[in-house]
Enzyme design. Structure first.
Site, PDB file in Angstrom:
ATOM      1  N   ARG A 102      27.824  41.464  58.186  1.00  0.00           N
ATOM      2  CA  ARG A 102      27.366  41.513  56.790  1.00  0.00           C
ATOM      3  C   ARG A 102      26.980  40.130  56.288  1.00  0.00           C
ATOM      4  NH1 ARG A 102      32.226  43.522  53.943  1.00  0.00           N
ATOM      5  NH2 ARG A 102      30.922  43.762  52.104  1.00  0.00           N
ATOM      6  N   SER A 147      14.565  53.144  39.919  1.00  0.00           N
ATOM      7  CA  SER A 147      14.079  53.355  38.546  1.00  0.00           C
ATOM      8  C   SER A 147      14.496  52.214  37.620  1.00  0.00           C
ATOM      9  CB  SER A 147      14.538  54.713  37.997  1.00  0.00           C
ATOM     10  OG  SER A 147      15.924  54.733  37.753  1.00  0.00           O
ATOM     11  N   VAL A 196      34.669  44.433  43.211  1.00  0.00           N
ATOM     12  CA  VAL A 196      33.593  45.407  42.973  1.00  0.00           C
ATOM     13  C   VAL A 196      33.609  45.890  41.514  1.00  0.00           C
ATOM     14  CG1 VAL A 196      32.687  47.669  43.618  1.00  0.00           C
ATOM     15  CG2 VAL A 196      33.559  46.121  45.368  1.00  0.00           C
ATOM     16  N   ASP A 197      32.491  45.702  40.814  1.00  0.00           N
ATOM     17  CA  ASP A 197      32.321  46.142  39.418  1.00  0.00           C
ATOM     18  C   ASP A 197      33.344  45.499  38.479  1.00  0.00           C
ATOM     19  OD1 ASP A 197      30.224  47.779  40.315  1.00  0.00           O
ATOM     20  OD2 ASP A 197      31.584  49.430  40.735  1.00  0.00           O
ATOM     21  N   HIS A 222      25.813  49.133  36.222  1.00  0.00           N
ATOM     22  CA  HIS A 222      26.749  50.122  36.753  1.00  0.00           C
ATOM     23  C   HIS A 222      26.795  51.316  35.797  1.00  0.00           C
ATOM     24  CE1 HIS A 222      30.150  51.684  38.964  1.00  0.00           C
ATOM     25  NE2 HIS A 222      30.708  51.951  37.798  1.00  0.00           N
ATOM     26  N   ASN A 265      24.381  42.961  37.672  1.00  0.00           N
ATOM     27  CA  ASN A 265      24.371  44.333  38.201  1.00  0.00           C
ATOM     28  C   ASN A 265      24.381  45.309  37.038  1.00  0.00           C
ATOM     29  OD1 ASN A 265      24.598  46.465  40.156  1.00  0.00           O
ATOM     30  ND2 ASN A 265      26.777  46.627  39.646  1.00  0.00           N
ATOM     31  N   MET A 274      23.110  49.391  47.150  1.00  0.00           N
ATOM     32  CA  MET A 274      24.277  50.193  47.491  1.00  0.00           C
ATOM     33  C   MET A 274      25.192  49.559  48.533  1.00  0.00           C
ATOM     34  SD  MET A 274      24.026  52.529  45.346  1.00  0.00           S
ATOM     35  CE  MET A 274      25.316  53.650  45.869  1.00  0.00           C
TER      36      MET A 274
HETATM   37  C1  GRF Z   1      21.815  53.637  38.752  1.00  0.00           C
HETATM   38  O1  GRF Z   1      22.543  54.651  38.105  1.00  0.00           O
HETATM   39  C2  GRF Z   1      22.566  52.336  38.704  1.00  0.00           C
HETATM   40  O2  GRF Z   1      23.341  52.175  37.554  1.00  0.00           O
HETATM   41  C3  GRF Z   1      23.472  52.444  39.897  1.00  0.00           C
HETATM   42  O3  GRF Z   1      22.725  53.124  40.881  1.00  0.00           O
HETATM   43  C4  GRF Z   1      21.708  53.905  40.254  1.00  0.00           C
HETATM   44  C5  GRF Z   1      20.419  53.429  40.821  1.00  0.00           C
HETATM   45  O4  GRF Z   1      19.317  54.161  40.353  1.00  0.00           O
HETATM   46  N1  GRF Z   1      23.960  51.153  40.282  1.00  0.00           N
HETATM   47  P1  GRF Z   1      17.857  53.552  40.509  1.00  0.00           P
HETATM   48  O5  GRF Z   1      17.677  53.223  41.985  1.00  0.00           O
HETATM   49  O6  GRF Z   1      17.774  52.320  39.652  1.00  0.00           O
HETATM   50  O7  GRF Z   1      16.925  54.628  40.061  1.00  0.00           O
END
Ligand code: GRF
Length: 207
Positions: A67, A14, A146-147, A111, A109, A92
């Protein structure tokens, strides 16, 4: 001239859709050159393809745990598509130095928390558990931690007394869909992190 962006997804997509929608405006400073996934079944791939965006999947499982090799293949696809800036949007997998170094300074990114609070997974449940009054989302540059990369922008939402994980996630997601396109535009316009390299043709070089 529009910058060519690549969007990495693993699932629903999304946030990718929000970027694609924004990029449809001729005045928006980016065009989506490629939507790339590690997951051939990611629902977002079909959404992007239906919008006429080039899509590709490079299944990490076929790399049997290597990886770096998987990321080298992802990187090659981004470079072949002429990508200049990469946006992770629900990608992910934790990145290795292959992608992080190849795209340093031009890898963003989103988050779903107000970093540095709640890095990692299950951010909404953890925010509820912690009893915070405010939650939200962050767009940041990606580094190896990470983040942990430099924060470009954040959006805040209230946490309401009868919130569930789902209701809170939905409130944050509305903000994500506004924040990511707006922050990318500001970033490309040089309003954020003025150290974005100007020699973009080198982008995506394998280190
Ligand atoms: C979102 O909440 C984003 O912040 C996180 O994973 C989710 C992904 O949702 N990293 P979408 O695939 O963009 O709908």
């Amino acid at each position: 001239m529009k910058r060519r962006i690549g969007i990495l997804i693993s699932g629903r997509g999304s946030n990718m859709e929000a970027l694609v929608r924004a990029a449809a405006d001729p005045a928006y400073p980016a065009e989506v050159a490629l939507v790339l996934s590690n997951n051939p079944d990611a629902a977002g791939l079909a959404t992007a393809a239906a919008a006429g965006i080039p899509v590709a999947a490079i299944d990490h499982r076929t790399f049997k745990g290597d990886r770096a090799a998987h990321e080298a293949a992802m990187n090659a696809a981004l470079v072949a598509a002429g990508v200049e800036v990469v946006c992770l949007a629900g990608y992910m997998r934790v990145l290795t130095s292959v992608l992080v170094e190849a795209w340093a300074g031009r890898l963003l990114n989103i988050h779903p928390s107000l970093l540095p609070a709640f890095p990692g997974l299950h951010t909404h449940a953890r925010a509820l558990e912690a009893g915070v009054a405010e939650h939200g989302c962050t767009v940041h540059l990606v580094t190896l931690g990470v983040d942990e990369g430099p924060i470009l922008a954040q959006a805040r939402v209230p946490v309401l007394p009868d919130d569930t994980e789902d209701s809170l996630a939905a409130r944050v997601l509305v903000e994500e869909h506004r924040l990511y396109p707006a922050t990318l535009a500001a970033f490309l316009g040089g309003d954020l992190h003025r150290d974005l390299p100007r020699d973009l043709p080198d982008a995506g070089r394998v280190p």
